[in-house]
Design a protein around this motif. Structure first.
Motif, short mmCIF file in Angstrom:
data_model
loop_
_atom_site.label_atom_id
_atom_site.label_comp_id
_atom_site.label_asym_id
_atom_site.label_seq_id
_atom_site.Cartn_x
_atom_site.Cartn_y
_atom_site.Cartn_z
N TRP A 51 35.55 43.47 41.56
CA TRP A 51 36.36 42.37 41.05
C TRP A 51 37.80 42.49 41.57
O TRP A 51 38.43 41.49 41.90
N VAL A 52 38.31 43.71 41.63
CA VAL A 52 39.65 43.93 42.18
C VAL A 52 39.66 43.54 43.67
O VAL A 52 40.58 42.85 44.13
N GLU A 53 38.65 43.95 44.41
CA GLU A 53 38.58 43.59 45.82
C GLU A 53 38.51 42.07 46.01
O GLU A 53 39.16 41.51 46.89
N LYS A 54 37.73 41.41 45.16
CA LYS A 54 37.63 39.95 45.21
C LYS A 54 38.98 39.32 44.85
O LYS A 54 39.43 38.36 45.50
N ALA A 55 39.65 39.84 43.85
CA ALA A 55 40.96 39.32 43.44
C ALA A 55 41.98 39.45 44.57
O ALA A 55 42.76 38.53 44.82
N LEU A 56 41.96 40.58 45.27
CA LEU A 56 42.87 40.77 46.40
C LEU A 56 42.57 39.78 47.52
O LEU A 56 43.49 39.22 48.13
N ALA A 57 41.28 39.53 47.77
CA ALA A 57 40.90 38.56 48.81
C ALA A 57 41.37 37.15 48.42
O ALA A 57 41.86 36.40 49.26
N GLU A 58 41.23 36.80 47.15
CA GLU A 58 41.65 35.48 46.69
C GLU A 58 43.18 35.35 46.74
O GLU A 58 43.72 34.30 47.09
N ALA A 59 43.89 36.43 46.42
CA ALA A 59 45.36 36.42 46.48
C ALA A 59 45.82 36.23 47.93
O ALA A 59 46.80 35.53 48.17
N LEU A 81 45.29 48.03 44.18
CA LEU A 81 46.22 47.08 43.55
C LEU A 81 47.66 47.49 43.80
O LEU A 81 48.51 46.66 44.13
N HIS A 82 47.94 48.77 43.66
CA HIS A 82 49.30 49.27 43.88
C HIS A 82 49.74 49.00 45.32
O HIS A 82 50.84 48.50 45.57
N GLU A 83 48.88 49.30 46.27
CA GLU A 83 49.21 49.10 47.68
C GLU A 83 49.38 47.62 48.03
O GLU A 83 50.08 47.27 48.97
N ALA A 84 48.74 46.74 47.25
CA ALA A 84 48.85 45.30 47.48
C ALA A 84 50.11 44.71 46.87
O ALA A 84 50.37 43.53 47.01
N GLY A 85 50.90 45.54 46.18
CA GLY A 85 52.14 45.05 45.59
C GLY A 85 51.96 44.43 44.22
O GLY A 85 52.80 43.64 43.78
N ALA A 86 50.85 44.74 43.55
CA ALA A 86 50.60 44.18 42.23
C ALA A 86 51.62 44.68 41.21
O ALA A 86 52.19 45.76 41.37
N ASN A 104 38.62 51.57 22.78
CA ASN A 104 38.81 53.02 22.85
C ASN A 104 39.53 53.41 24.13
O ASN A 104 39.41 54.53 24.60
N PHE A 105 40.29 52.48 24.71
CA PHE A 105 41.03 52.71 25.94
C PHE A 105 42.28 51.85 25.93
O PHE A 105 42.36 50.86 25.21
N ALA A 106 43.25 52.24 26.74
CA ALA A 106 44.45 51.43 26.91
C ALA A 106 44.17 50.35 27.95
O ALA A 106 43.31 50.51 28.81
N SER A 107 44.91 49.24 27.87
CA SER A 107 44.73 48.13 28.80
C SER A 107 46.02 47.86 29.56
O SER A 107 47.10 48.26 29.13
N VAL A 108 45.88 47.17 30.68
CA VAL A 108 47.02 46.79 31.49
C VAL A 108 46.76 45.38 32.04
O VAL A 108 45.63 45.04 32.38
N LEU A 109 47.81 44.58 32.07
CA LEU A 109 47.74 43.26 32.68
C LEU A 109 48.29 43.41 34.09
O LEU A 109 49.38 43.95 34.28
N VAL A 110 47.53 42.97 35.09
CA VAL A 110 47.91 43.15 36.48
C VAL A 110 48.10 41.78 37.12
O VAL A 110 47.21 40.94 37.07
N MET A 111 49.28 41.56 37.70
CA MET A 111 49.58 40.31 38.39
C MET A 111 49.62 40.61 39.88
O MET A 111 50.36 41.48 40.33
N ILE A 112 48.82 39.87 40.65
CA ILE A 112 48.74 40.08 42.09
C ILE A 112 49.50 38.95 42.78
O ILE A 112 49.18 37.78 42.60
N PRO A 113 50.52 39.29 43.56
CA PRO A 113 51.30 38.25 44.23
C PRO A 113 50.44 37.47 45.22
O PRO A 113 49.74 38.05 46.03
N PRO A 114 50.48 36.13 45.16
CA PRO A 114 49.68 35.34 46.09
C PRO A 114 50.16 35.50 47.53
O PRO A 114 51.36 35.57 47.79
N GLY A 115 49.20 35.59 48.45
CA GLY A 115 49.51 35.70 49.86
C GLY A 115 50.15 37.00 50.27
O GLY A 115 50.56 37.17 51.40
N ASN A 116 50.23 37.97 49.37
CA ASN A 116 50.99 39.19 49.62
C ASN A 116 50.12 40.43 49.54
O ASN A 116 50.64 41.53 49.57
#
Length: 140
Positions: A51-59, A81-86, A104-116
């Motif tokens: 899903w992360v790989e797909k999100a990066l491709a869509e971004a 995600l970090h290397e993509a500048g998220a 039972n885990f912590a969560s994080v919201l990740v925003m991926i810059p479009p085209g970046n």
């Protein structure tokens, strides 16, 4: 919760109500189809990497993508995600997923810059200070 389909809390989902959600529980085409801009994705937590790989491709196509993920900086998908500048926005405390109580885990919201996607992240980083509190500091 016995499965890894954690329904986004309704009071949080209100921010993304009109957004595409390719990972809705029961939906099976999210990894095969084009995502609609903007996209909010709360993927299965057991294997978020595809899903992360797909999100990066869509971004890279210029789409705005926000993901709700398990906070786990030790993973390959986090590095991608970090290397993509998220941008990583920590959720303080534990989410109470709809009808299931606290996770039972912590969560994080990740925003991926479009085209970046695939550009080195820049900006500020968090570094613990020897005095205890965390301060924002410039990289370097």
């Amino acid at each position: 919760m016995k499965s890894d389909e954690w329904k986004t809390p309704n009071d949080f989902l209100v921010f993304f109500r009109e957004w595409d959600d390719p990972a809705l529980p029961g939906r099976t085409d999210g990894l095969e189809r084009d995502w609609i801009d903007p996209t909010y994705c709360n993927p299965p937590y057991s294997n978020p990497k595809p899903w992360v790989e797909k999100a990066l491709a869509e971004a890279r196509k210029g789409k705005r993508v926000v993901m709700l993920l398990r906070h786990d900086s030790s993973t390959e998908w986090w590095r991608l995600l970090h290397e993509a500048g998220a941008y990583f926005l920590a959720v303080i405390g534990r989410f109470h997923f709809s009808g299931e109580g606290p996770a039972n885990f912590a969560s994080v919201l990740v925003m991926i810059p479009p085209g970046n996607a695939h550009q080195e992240q820049s900006g500020v980083v968090l570094r613990p200070d020897s005095a205890g509190p965390v301060h924002w500091t410039e990289p370097g």
